[in-house]
Design an enzyme around this catalytic site. Structure first.
Site, PDB file in Angstrom:
ATOM      1  N   ASP A 249      67.543  54.583  -4.025  1.00 11.13           N
ATOM      2  CA  ASP A 249      67.534  54.427  -5.474  1.00 11.13           C
ATOM      3  C   ASP A 249      66.174  54.024  -6.029  1.00 11.13           C
ATOM      4  O   ASP A 249      65.966  54.092  -7.235  1.00 11.13           O
ATOM      5  CB  ASP A 249      68.577  53.383  -5.890  1.00 11.13           C
ATOM      6  CG  ASP A 249      69.968  53.930  -5.733  1.00 11.13           C
ATOM      7  OD1 ASP A 249      70.154  55.111  -6.054  1.00 11.13           O
ATOM      8  OD2 ASP A 249      70.855  53.191  -5.272  1.00 11.13           O
TER       9      ASP A 249
ATOM     10  N   HIS B 162      69.435  47.111   2.069  1.00  8.40           N
ATOM     11  CA  HIS B 162      70.595  47.950   2.356  1.00  8.40           C
ATOM     12  C   HIS B 162      71.451  47.273   3.410  1.00  8.40           C
ATOM     13  O   HIS B 162      70.915  46.652   4.327  1.00  8.40           O
ATOM     14  CB  HIS B 162      70.149  49.337   2.851  1.00  8.40           C
ATOM     15  CG  HIS B 162      71.228  50.360   2.731  1.00  8.40           C
ATOM     16  ND1 HIS B 162      72.158  50.557   3.709  1.00  8.40           N
ATOM     17  CD2 HIS B 162      71.537  51.213   1.720  1.00  8.40           C
ATOM     18  CE1 HIS B 162      72.996  51.493   3.315  1.00  8.40           C
ATOM     19  NE2 HIS B 162      72.647  51.915   2.114  1.00  8.40           N
TER      20      HIS B 162
HETATM   21  N1  CMC Z   1      65.883  41.389  -3.542  1.00 16.56           N
HETATM   22  C1  CMC Z   1      65.732  40.126  -3.079  1.00 16.56           C
HETATM   23  N2  CMC Z   1      66.419  39.614  -2.041  1.00 16.56           N
HETATM   24  C2  CMC Z   1      67.317  40.400  -1.459  1.00 16.56           C
HETATM   25  C3  CMC Z   1      67.540  41.731  -1.869  1.00 16.56           C
HETATM   26  C4  CMC Z   1      66.774  42.222  -2.948  1.00 16.56           C
HETATM   27  N3  CMC Z   1      66.946  43.476  -3.391  1.00 16.56           N
HETATM   28  N4  CMC Z   1      68.501  42.294  -1.106  1.00 16.56           N
HETATM   29  C5  CMC Z   1      68.876  41.340  -0.243  1.00 16.56           C
HETATM   30  N5  CMC Z   1      68.166  40.211  -0.439  1.00 16.56           N
HETATM   31  C6  CMC Z   1      68.255  38.961   0.344  1.00 16.56           C
HETATM   32  C7  CMC Z   1      69.484  38.168  -0.064  1.00 16.56           C
HETATM   33  O1  CMC Z   1      69.192  37.226  -1.063  1.00 16.56           O
HETATM   34  C8  CMC Z   1      69.886  37.538   1.246  1.00 16.56           C
HETATM   35  O2  CMC Z   1      69.060  36.414   1.437  1.00 16.56           O
HETATM   36  P1  CMC Z   1      69.607  35.114   2.254  1.00 16.56           P
HETATM   37  O3  CMC Z   1      69.887  35.618   3.656  1.00 16.56           O
HETATM   38  O4  CMC Z   1      68.485  34.145   2.185  1.00 16.56           O
HETATM   39  O5  CMC Z   1      70.859  34.671   1.555  1.00 16.56           O
HETATM   40  C9  CMC Z   1      69.486  38.557   2.313  1.00 16.56           C
HETATM   41  O6  CMC Z   1      68.450  39.346   1.707  1.00 16.56           O
HETATM   42  C10 CMC Z   1      70.642  39.487   2.717  1.00 16.56           C
HETATM   43  O7  CMC Z   1      71.187  40.064   1.537  1.00 16.56           O
HETATM   44  P2  CMC Z   1      72.730  40.353   1.341  1.00 16.56           P
HETATM   45  O8  CMC Z   1      73.035  40.468  -0.117  1.00 16.56           O
HETATM   46  O9  CMC Z   1      73.530  39.380   2.138  1.00 16.56           O
HETATM   47  O10 CMC Z   1      72.847  41.780   2.060  1.00 16.56           O
HETATM   48  P3  CMC Z   1      73.980  42.814   1.840  1.00 16.56           P
HETATM   49  O11 CMC Z   1      73.951  43.704   3.028  1.00 16.56           O
HETATM   50  O12 CMC Z   1      75.268  42.152   1.519  1.00 16.56           O
HETATM   51  O13 CMC Z   1      73.524  43.607   0.514  1.00 16.56           O
HETATM   52  C11 CMC Z   1      72.521  45.147  -0.947  1.00 16.56           C
HETATM   53  C12 CMC Z   1      72.934  44.848   0.489  1.00 16.56           C
HETATM   54  C13 CMC Z   1      72.104  46.612  -1.056  1.00 16.56           C
HETATM   55  C14 CMC Z   1      73.737  44.945  -1.895  1.00 16.56           C
HETATM   56  C15 CMC Z   1      71.365  44.199  -1.368  1.00 16.56           C
HETATM   57  O14 CMC Z   1      70.244  44.427  -0.540  1.00 16.56           O
HETATM   58  C16 CMC Z   1      70.959  44.362  -2.836  1.00 16.56           C
HETATM   59  O15 CMC Z   1      71.558  43.705  -3.698  1.00 16.56           O
HETATM   60  N6  CMC Z   1      69.949  45.239  -3.147  1.00 16.56           N
HETATM   61  C17 CMC Z   1      69.593  45.514  -4.521  1.00 16.56           C
HETATM   62  C18 CMC Z   1      70.562  46.530  -5.110  1.00 16.56           C
HETATM   63  C19 CMC Z   1      70.312  47.928  -4.592  1.00 16.56           C
HETATM   64  O16 CMC Z   1      69.190  48.402  -4.543  1.00 16.56           O
HETATM   65  N7  CMC Z   1      71.409  48.620  -4.242  1.00 16.56           N
HETATM   66  C20 CMC Z   1      71.354  50.008  -3.791  1.00 16.56           C
HETATM   67  C21 CMC Z   1      71.761  50.157  -2.352  1.00 16.56           C
HETATM   68  S1  CMC Z   1      71.349  51.822  -1.756  1.00 16.56           S
HETATM   69  C22 CMC Z   1      72.448  52.833  -2.613  1.00 16.56           C
HETATM   70  C23 CMC Z   1      73.766  52.838  -1.969  1.00 16.56           C
HETATM   71  O17 CMC Z   1      73.898  53.415  -0.866  1.00 16.56           O
HETATM   72  O18 CMC Z   1      74.693  52.248  -2.551  1.00 16.56           O
END
Ligand code: CMC
Length: 426
Positions: free
Chosen positions: A361, A304
């Site tokens: 989720d 998140h």
């Molecule tokens: N599985 C594997 N690696 C992950 C995941 C995951 N679900 N989420 C983040 N990472 C890694 C990512 O690869 C990155 O690694 P590095 O620093 O080595 O590049 C690091 O963690 C940070 O991730 P980010 O994408 O830069 O973080 P963000 O804050 O931009 O993204 C997120 C947040 C929710 C989009 C992401 O965690 C994700 O894609 N999760 C899966 C989708 C999901 O479950 N979404 C629902 C969110 S809750 C409902 C809502 O409120 O919308």
């Protein structure tokens, strides 16, 4: 003297005021930065940017705190209903008995759809995703219900019209997509029970209402009702800042929510668990794939932007999962996979180091499945829940004298001045 931040650029010092929130959160006010220094800030994804002052929802991502209008999410999930929580978010107060009764009367009065709107559904391709239909239908409400009078009482009716009709629209989309007769809302049923009845009542097997399932749906929608400046709420505020009507702003929010990184994650989680089940993958293989930098696979339902600990909504949702599954007397093989995946993920150093925990989720898809909600309706369920939050945020935005049309800047990285070359010389 109030706090200021000092910025040094090329040996010159600039002072910027600091804004402080009611929970001690601090922000550097950079509104004059460009005029005074010629610089802008660079923050793709807005991770360090505050776009508004808001008194609706408070989150502390490090401590796993979520409160609506100051009330902890745990208390609301246990003691409130979705309609009462919606009232709280939109008006800022818990309703009195009279106010709640009046709200229910309006929700009943507004629950039917204009008959001409029904024709839309029939003309969509049968495989159309209900989120696309919902977004279009909400936008169309501007044409069917154009009386957007700027008086508080009239606007309150518009909010309730939206909250009431979105539920009818969602159930109708499902029934028509299944080729089944439409079930109309019933004035004797509360908001959540009414939705379940419109979804599942059948001339042959009438829907048997169960208090625990109704409670679980109330909790599901309460947990989703607001989440401060997330992607879809930001879409609502940004689109609304152009002073477009509320229906169009909410429709933009629905489109933003559809994405798998946001509200679409609940559907993506079930698809992922299902694929693991069907392909006979092990949980370990899945974790390995998620950690592989060359593999685009991510563990859906984990991570998140704000929570760097267990999402407080996920904890409540996990409990709901047990309640609903025990009630429908169903064993779901996907639940076993989900539990194993969570266990392994939580003990893995890759996820620990990146603070990746289950989000709301992760378990919500299993709860919805057990209620009989089809997978392609999951994100619609999220949208119904998030609607009061979008309304509250839109209302706050349009009433805020400090708000302006959203218009960020950019750092241009394209070509230098280039002459046009006529086509015969290229
Ligand atoms: N599985 C594997 N690696 C992950 C995941 C995951 N679900 N989420 C983040 N990472 C890694 C990512 O690869 C990155 O690694 P590095 O620093 O080595 O590049 C690091 O963690 C940070 O991730 P980010 O994408 O830069 O973080 P963000 O804050 O931009 O993204 C997120 C947040 C929710 C989009 C992401 O965690 C994700 O894609 N999760 C899966 C989708 C999901 O479950 N979404 C629902 C969110 S809750 C409902 C809502 O409120 O919308």
């Amino acid at each position: 003297m109030s706090e200021v931040a000092k910025l040094m650029i090329d040996g010159k010092e600039f002072e910027l005021p600091v804004v402080e929130g009611s929970q001690g959160e601090k922000a550097i006010d950079i509104r004059t930065l460009r005029q005074t220094t010629g610089y802008i800030t660079f923050d793709p994804g807005f991770g360090s940017t505050g776009t508004c002052k808001s008194s609706i929802t408070y989150m502390d991502g490090e401590k796993g705190i979520l409160r609506y209008r100051g009330i902890p999410i745990e208390q609301l999930a246990e003691q409130s209903t979705f309609v009462e929580t919606a009232f709280l978010l939109i008006t800022g107060q818990l309703p009195t008995n009279d106010e709640l009764t009046r709200t229910s009367v309006y929700l009943n009065d507004f629950s039917l759809l204009h008959e001409n709107m029904k024709a839309f559904y029939q003309n969509y391709p049968s495989k159309a995703h209900p989120m696309g239909i919902l977004s279009a239908m909400i936008n169309a409400m501007r044409s069917f219900y154009p009386e957007l009078i700027d008086l508080e009482e009239e606007m309150n009716k518009t909010y309730l019209r939206l909250i009431s009709k979105i539920r009818t629209m969602a159930a109708m989309a499902y029934r028509i997509s299944m080729g089944e007769r439409v079930v109309y809302p019933r004035p004797d049923l509360c908001y959540c029970a009414n939705f379940l009845n419109m979804m599942f009542d059948n001339a042959v097997i009438p829907y048997r209402m169960d208090d625990d399932i109704v409670k679980a749906l109330n909790v599901f929608w309460i947990l989703h009702a607001d989440h401060e400046q997330n992607c879809s709420t930001t879409a609502v505020r940004v689109v609304g800042s152009g002073k477009v009507n509320i229906y169009s702003a909410i429709s933009a929010g629905i489109s933003a929510l559809w994405g798998p990184l946001h509200g679409g994650a609940n559907q993506a989680v079930i698809n992922m668990l299902d694929a693991i089940h069907k392909k006979g993958l092990s949980v370990e293989q899945c974790i390995k794939k998620a950690k592989d930098k060359d593999d685009p696979f991510r563990l859906m339902g984990f991570g998140h932007r704000v929570y760097k600990t267990y999402d407080p909504r996920a904890k409540i949702m996990k409990k709901m999962c047990d309640l609903v599954l025990s009630k429908v007397k169903q064993d779901d093989p996907l639940l076993d996979i989900a539990r194993k995946l969570e266990e392994k993920e939580l003990e893995d150093s890759y996820f620990k180091d990146k603070n990746l925990y289950p989000n709301v989720d992760f378990y919500s898809g299993i709860v919805l499945r057990a209620m009989g909600i089809p997978t392609n309706m999951f994100t619609v369920m999220f949208a119904i829940g998030r609607l009061p939050g979008w309304i509250a945020q839109w209302k706050e935005d349009v009433a805020d004298p400090e708000m302006k049309i959203s218009r960020p800047r950019q750092v241009y990285t394209g070509a230098q001045l280039t002459d046009y070359i006529p086509i015969h010389k290229r």
